[in-house]
Enzyme design. Structure first.
Site, PDB file in Angstrom:
ATOM      1  N   ARG A 105     -23.513  20.659  -2.745  1.00 20.93           N
ATOM      2  CA  ARG A 105     -23.352  19.416  -3.520  1.00 20.93           C
ATOM      3  C   ARG A 105     -23.161  18.288  -2.524  1.00 20.93           C
ATOM      4  NH1 ARG A 105     -19.569  18.264  -8.734  1.00 20.93           N
ATOM      5  NH2 ARG A 105     -21.394  19.270  -9.627  1.00 20.93           N
ATOM      6  N   ASP A 223     -23.156  10.916 -20.750  1.00 13.85           N
ATOM      7  CA  ASP A 223     -22.450  11.305 -19.526  1.00 13.85           C
ATOM      8  C   ASP A 223     -21.545  10.131 -19.145  1.00 13.85           C
ATOM      9  OD1 ASP A 223     -21.668  12.596 -17.201  1.00 13.85           O
ATOM     10  OD2 ASP A 223     -23.615  12.475 -16.204  1.00 13.85           O
TER      11      ASP A 223
HETATM   12  N1   CP Z   1     -20.911  19.375 -14.875  1.00 15.05           N
HETATM   13  C1   CP Z   1     -20.508  19.549 -13.592  1.00 15.05           C
HETATM   14  O1   CP Z   1     -21.315  19.687 -12.668  1.00 15.05           O
HETATM   15  O2   CP Z   1     -19.161  19.568 -13.422  1.00 15.05           O
HETATM   16  P1   CP Z   1     -18.372  19.552 -12.026  1.00 15.05           P
HETATM   17  O3   CP Z   1     -18.620  18.219 -11.379  1.00 15.05           O
HETATM   18  O4   CP Z   1     -16.944  19.788 -12.386  1.00 15.05           O
HETATM   19  O5   CP Z   1     -18.923  20.657 -11.158  1.00 15.05           O
HETATM   20  N1  NVA Z   2     -23.250  12.060 -13.556  1.00 15.80           N
HETATM   21  C1  NVA Z   2     -22.036  12.723 -13.153  1.00 15.80           C
HETATM   22  C2  NVA Z   2     -22.164  14.190 -13.344  1.00 15.80           C
HETATM   23  C3  NVA Z   2     -20.935  14.979 -12.998  1.00 15.80           C
HETATM   24  C4  NVA Z   2     -21.134  16.447 -13.144  1.00 15.80           C
HETATM   25  C5  NVA Z   2     -21.727  12.385 -11.704  1.00 15.80           C
HETATM   26  O1  NVA Z   2     -22.664  12.379 -10.892  1.00 15.80           O
HETATM   27  O2  NVA Z   2     -20.573  12.120 -11.367  1.00 15.80           O
END
Ligand code: CP
Ligand code: NVA
Length: 306
Positions: A105, A223
């Site tokens: 990530r 979201d």
């Molecule tokens: N939806 C999602 O990716 O949640 P996290 O940021 O908690 O991993």
């Molecule tokens: N759009 C949000 C998703 C989190 C899982 C973000 O990038 O923070």
């Protein structure tokens, strides 16, 4: 060739469908004797590199790798100072000498692509600023469990243009459904994404009016208003009219489901009534991350054909 899972747009419709089917089959076998057949990561170590916070992605990958018989290795971006202490390419090369696969990530999508280019083991995108493909695989699985095939359905998105929406646009280029997107003008999908959608036959309808997007929809999705790496700017003011509340859900089909990748800011993009209401499937989505990602992991290691 190394099997990376970086974007839904890298895959064909048939491949994505095979992954979804595999995820559902793995889910059905979980906690039964037949689950032994899914221990496809026996002896493998998968690094999980997090340069940003996470609950669902971390927990679902860690449990998923463990249940598939592998060993997860959790690493924070702070520890390795991704792209600072050494180059992204060197980080990828070195990790590849120790582990069998990497879930990562990080915000910068180009850096993710660079990381994958230099990694000699499979790399899975666990969210960038640009996309969140694992999330949308889980979302599709969840929608279809509740409402049947996605084919020809109306899916409504209201709010910001972000990583999750981008992966939904990619999905619309692969599966035949109508994606209605309500955003403020300032936050509408960028031209390059709309061009990709056009070239790939995605059926998108853009509007400024959430009620229009939600009208008769089979699913309403939103979201957070401020994603990781965003600055607030004027976002709350711009996005307030895009909140999902009971009145908006009433516009949708009676059997419509409400989806949100979580974490949610209750009272901002969604009300408590909708989050906790009968149409909300947000915790099923969270659970399905686990099952969908197991199929992705197994595919990365050649254990699922797609
Ligand atoms: N939806 C999602 O990716 O949640 P996290 O940021 O908690 O991993
Ligand atoms: N759009 C949000 C998703 C989190 C899982 C973000 O990038 O923070």
């Amino acid at each position: 060739m190394v099997r990376h899972f970086l974007d839904l747009s890298d895959f064909t419709t048939d491949q994505l469908r095979a992954l979804l089917d595999a995820g559902s089959a793995i889910k059905a076998r979980r906690r039964t004797p037949a689950a032994d057949a899914d221990k496809s990561l026996g002896g493998k170590v998968v690094a999980m590199i997090f340069d940003q916070p996470s609950l669902r992605t971390r927990a679902s990958f860690e449990v998923g790798i463990h249940e598939l018989g592998g060993t997860p290795m959790f690493v924070t971006g702070r520890e390795i100072q991704l792209g600072e202490r050494e180059s992204v390419a060197d980080t990828a090369r070195v990790f590849s000498r120790y582990v069998d696969g990497i879930m990562i990530r990080m915000l910068d999508h180009e850096q993710l692509r660079e990381f994958a280019e230099y990694a000699t083991v499979p790399v899975i995108n666990g969210l960038t600023k640009t996309s969140h493909p694992c999330q949308v695989m889980a979302d599709i699985m969840t929608f279809e469990e509740h409402r049947g095939p996605l084919h020809k359905r109306k899916i409504a998105w209201t709010g910001d243009t972000n990583n999750v929406l981008t992966s939904w646009v990619h999905a619309a280029g692969r599966f035949d459904f109508d994606l209605h997107i309500a955003t403020p003008e300032e936050l509408q999908p960028p031209a390059h994404l709309l061009n990709w959608a056009r070239e790939n036959g995605a059926k998108l309808t853009l509007t400024r009016r959430p009620e229009e997007a939600a009208e008769g929809a089979d699913c309403v999705i939103t979201d957070c208003w401020v994603s990781m790496g965003d600055t607030e700017g004027n976002r709350h003011n711009l996005l307030r009219p895009y909140q999902v509340d009971e009145a908006l859900m009433k516009r949708a089909d009676k059997r419509a489901v409400f989806m949100h990748c979580l974490p949610a800011s209750r009272g901002e993009e969604v009300t408590d009534e909708v989050m906790d209401g009968a149409q909300s499937v947000v915790y099923d989505e969270a659970e399905n991350r686990l099952h969908a990602q197991k199929a992705i992991l197994a595919w990365c290691f050649g254990q699922v054909q797609a």
